[in-house]
Design an enzyme around this catalytic site. Sequence first.
Site, PDB file in Angstrom:
ATOM      1  N   ASP A  15       0.861  -1.175   0.000  1.00 46.76           N
ATOM      2  CA  ASP A  15       0.000   0.000   0.000  1.00 46.76           C
ATOM      3  C   ASP A  15       0.906   1.236   0.000  1.00 46.76           C
ATOM      4  OD1 ASP A  15      -2.428   1.546   0.459  1.00 46.76           O
ATOM      5  OD2 ASP A  15      -1.740   1.746   2.529  1.00 46.76           O
ATOM      6  N   ALA A  17      -0.098   5.259   1.333  1.00 49.22           N
ATOM      7  CA  ALA A  17      -0.231   6.104   2.532  1.00 49.22           C
ATOM      8  C   ALA A  17      -0.402   5.247   3.780  1.00 49.22           C
ATOM      9  CB  ALA A  17      -1.414   7.055   2.382  1.00 49.22           C
ATOM     10  N   ALA A  48     -13.724  10.451   9.389  1.00 47.69           N
ATOM     11  CA  ALA A  48     -13.122  10.338   8.064  1.00 47.69           C
ATOM     12  C   ALA A  48     -12.223   9.117   7.956  1.00 47.69           C
ATOM     13  CB  ALA A  48     -12.329  11.603   7.740  1.00 47.69           C
ATOM     14  N   MET A  52     -11.201   4.090   5.648  1.00 43.98           N
ATOM     15  CA  MET A  52      -9.935   4.250   4.947  1.00 43.98           C
ATOM     16  C   MET A  52      -9.479   2.951   4.314  1.00 43.98           C
ATOM     17  SD  MET A  52      -7.917   6.544   4.009  1.00 43.98           S
ATOM     18  CE  MET A  52      -8.523   7.846   5.074  1.00 43.98           C
ATOM     19  N   LYS A  56     -11.743   6.354  -3.187  1.00 42.37           N
ATOM     20  CA  LYS A  56     -12.185   7.596  -2.550  1.00 42.37           C
ATOM     21  C   LYS A  56     -13.668   7.897  -2.788  1.00 42.37           C
ATOM     22  CE  LYS A  56      -8.100   7.773  -1.055  1.00 42.37           C
ATOM     23  NZ  LYS A  56      -7.866   7.024   0.201  1.00 42.37           N
ATOM     24  N   HIS A  59     -15.385   5.680  -0.439  1.00 45.95           N
ATOM     25  CA  HIS A  59     -15.139   6.178   0.911  1.00 45.95           C
ATOM     26  C   HIS A  59     -16.147   7.281   1.257  1.00 45.95           C
ATOM     27  CE1 HIS A  59     -11.868   7.137   4.077  1.00 45.95           C
ATOM     28  NE2 HIS A  59     -12.924   7.867   4.388  1.00 45.95           N
ATOM     29  N   ARG A 163     -10.710  -1.939  -3.480  1.00 46.34           N
ATOM     30  CA  ARG A 163     -10.756  -2.680  -2.222  1.00 46.34           C
ATOM     31  C   ARG A 163     -12.141  -2.611  -1.590  1.00 46.34           C
ATOM     32  NH1 ARG A 163      -5.633   0.748  -0.006  1.00 46.34           N
ATOM     33  NH2 ARG A 163      -4.007  -0.232  -1.247  1.00 46.34           N
ATOM     34  N   ASP A 189      -2.158  -0.939   5.868  1.00 45.07           N
ATOM     35  CA  ASP A 189      -2.511  -0.418   7.187  1.00 45.07           C
ATOM     36  C   ASP A 189      -4.012  -0.326   7.401  1.00 45.07           C
ATOM     37  OD1 ASP A 189      -3.106   2.997   6.985  1.00 45.07           O
ATOM     38  OD2 ASP A 189      -2.417   1.870   5.254  1.00 45.07           O
TER      39      ASP A 189
END
Length: 275
Positions: A15, A17, A48, A52, A56, A59, A163, A189
């Site tokens: 990944d 970030a 927010a 994650m 986006k 999200h 994902r 993460d």
Amino acid sequence: MNYHQPTCLQAAILDWAGTVVDFGSFAPTQIFVEAFAEFDVQVSLEEARGPMGMGKWDHIRTLCNLPEIAERYRAAFGRTPTDADVTAIYERFMPLQIEKIAEHSALIPGALKVISALRDQGLKIGTCSGYPAVVMARVVELARDNGYVPDHVVATDEVPNGRPHPAQSLANVIALGISDVAACVKIDDTWPGILEGRSAGMWTVALTCSGNALGLTYEQFKNLSKDKLEQERARIGQMFEGSRPHYLIDTIADLPAVIDDINARLARGEMPQSS
């Protein structure tokens, strides 16, 4: 012709970030807060961070589905958010993200050393992210300036499903010419990223302290007391339970020992799907 199980890893799918860059995963989360604020809808940093790892747009849709946020939107606009409203927020999110991505582009301590060690062991380096291609282009450019150049990159809008679907990891397998998904390890993460690797049939490693779940800077992480760090590890471990990572480690700096263990398990005939 007979099937032969792999006896060692061939690739690591990383990944971005919170895994290799942007300790604490601040770039995407802060921009979600700012994008919603431009529509007079308040979203906390904690809210927010919840979805994650997803693409986006997905999200933002997930955030808008939360009853609390949907009610704030209704109070501002007289209706709960539609897909068109989600797209409007997304279209505001994108330029904000590109504009500010450089503020959180530093490599995570130890990342370059670990990635170099993986290459020395013959592993190829694939990558994927919840960022769309237009943002990934800037992320990749900034990483290159800092000395990190992976072998392949897959953005969330370059596959039919992001994902937690396995498409991005599998696109890396194809592009890198990997012979077996069991010869790959996915490092992430977030729980959608771990589910992605699991669904792709790979070994999975969840990072508990460098990413979204802990949400601290590197300095804040290093200054945690031993007791507080153990409490946070336990809390984050519970968050990951449903996605069933094979390993939990603090940061990418701890990855080499995991790679050695996976190679030993493969040599014994173990496969990721059986554990």
